[in-house]
Design an enzyme around this catalytic site. Structure first.
Site, short mmCIF file in Angstrom:
data_model
loop_
_atom_site.label_atom_id
_atom_site.label_comp_id
_atom_site.label_asym_id
_atom_site.label_seq_id
_atom_site.Cartn_x
_atom_site.Cartn_y
_atom_site.Cartn_z
N THR A 36 5.25 7.88 -10.18
CA THR A 36 6.58 7.81 -9.95
C THR A 36 7.32 6.84 -10.65
OG1 THR A 36 6.00 8.79 -7.72
CG2 THR A 36 7.87 7.46 -7.89
N LYS A 71 11.98 13.24 -6.81
CA LYS A 71 10.97 12.36 -6.08
C LYS A 71 11.81 11.19 -5.31
CE LYS A 71 7.27 10.56 -4.76
NZ LYS A 71 6.03 10.14 -5.60
N LYS A 73 7.98 0.63 -3.20
CA LYS A 73 8.33 0.98 -4.56
C LYS A 73 9.21 2.22 -4.79
CE LYS A 73 6.16 3.37 -8.54
NZ LYS A 73 5.02 3.84 -9.02
#
Length: 328
Positions: free
Chosen positions: A105, A180, A255
């Site tokens: 990611t 995402k 994150k």
């Protein structure tokens, strides 16, 4: 570009770089599906665990890529992916036309830069981040969000199906990463909302089970409630019943929300909840939540609620706040 046929276990060698909490189980599931997997990780312990699951060890990332038909990477951040692609010989070590699938990611811009680097080196690429956490990686129930060409997606789909239960082609390069961060912004905001609702219910004398029984079958239903419920009891498999062991670790949520916040600012999107959720999780991950599941943020909500109650009921504290001085 000519059509690309899907890969098959009998004829496909997979190089896998990044065999940690997510990558290790993903590589093991490829082995279970019949693929020959050659893997590498900087951590000797992670590599040893993968080898025990049937992964062939490589001495370096470049060695893992040599002769592979597909190279999968699962790394902490975009800088690691780009360094591996550009500076550490991964692209150069692969045979021409190798398909590179990055499941990390990372920032959308970094994903597009990785695509460009792969294309310049004569390879194909997909960005294919995942949702489902460690549990999903172990159970092969991940969802993959893929960005790149249709032919690359068709070629990679059997591999993705061996590691998960759903793969969605979201669009051109970087689209998987875009999906995402949007998805996890929804998840982060909803977990905070669910946590606040349970703490509110506690203050009103409502049991956890009663609130769950209502909200899980009413308009408040969501994944953060029905799968990852932040209080012990209603969902036995949720991290809340296991002292908030991840699951999906709070630093990873921080994150992802940080990436979403960067994209929000860059795109000029007015998103108060997304930005505030990023701030709350960044603080939580740096403190009490450093080793916890992201659902553990409910304890911070509860603790701060108790502090606010104490302050509002303490006249001396109120006087201090209003006047900037403590009373005698």
């Amino acid at each position: 570009m000519s059509a690309v046929t899907p890969v098959s276990p009998a004829s496909t060698v997979v190089g896998f770089v990044g065999l940690g909490h997510m990558g290790g189980p993903m590589a093991a599931n490829l082995v279970k599906a019949g693929y020959r997997v050659r893997g590498y990780d900087l951590s000797a312990a992670s590599l040893a665990a993968a080898v025990a699951a049937g992964v062939e060890p490589a001495a370096s990332a470049a060695e893992a890529a040599e002769g592979a038909d597909v190279v999968i990477t699962m790394l902490p951040a975009g800088r690691h992916v780009l360094a591996l692609y550009r500076d550490e010989g991964l692209l150069a070590a692969a045979q021409p036309g190798t398909l590179f699938v990055d499941c990390s990611t990372i920032d959308v811009a970094d994903a597009r830069a990785a695509h460009d680097a792969a294309a310049r080196a004569g390879h194909r690429a997909l960005d294919a981040p995942v949702s489902g956490g460690v549990t999903g990686a172990e159970a092969a129930t991940l969802t993959f969000m893929a960005g790149g060409g249709e032919t690359e997606f068709v070629r990679a789909e059997p591999l993705l199906s061996a590691m998960g239960r759903k793969a969605v082609h979201c669009g051109a390069a970087g689209s998987g990463q875009a999906a995402k961060i949007c998805n996890n912004m929804i998840l982060g905001i909803s977990m905070i909302a669910v946590g606040e609702a349970f703490v509110l219910g506690e203050s009103l004398g409502l049991s956890h089970q009663a609130l769950y029984d209502v909200a899980s079958t009413a308009s408040g239903q969501c994944w953060a409630l029905t799968v990852n419920c932040p209080v012990p009891g209603p969902v036995p498999a949720s991290p809340a019943n296991h002292d908030y062991r991840p699951g999906f670790a709070a630093p990873l949520m921080a994150k992802d929300l940080g990436l979403a916040a960067n994209a929000l600012r860059a795109g000029g999107v007015h998103a108060e909840l997304g930005l505030r959720a990023a701030e709350l999780y960044a603080e939580f991950a740096e403190g009490a939540g450093a080793a916890e599941d992201f659902s553990g943020i409910i304890r911070t909500i509860r603790d701060r609620s108790a502090q606010d109650t104490e302050t509002s009921s303490d006249p001396s504290a109120q006087d201090t706040e209003e006047n900037g001085t403590a009373t005698a």
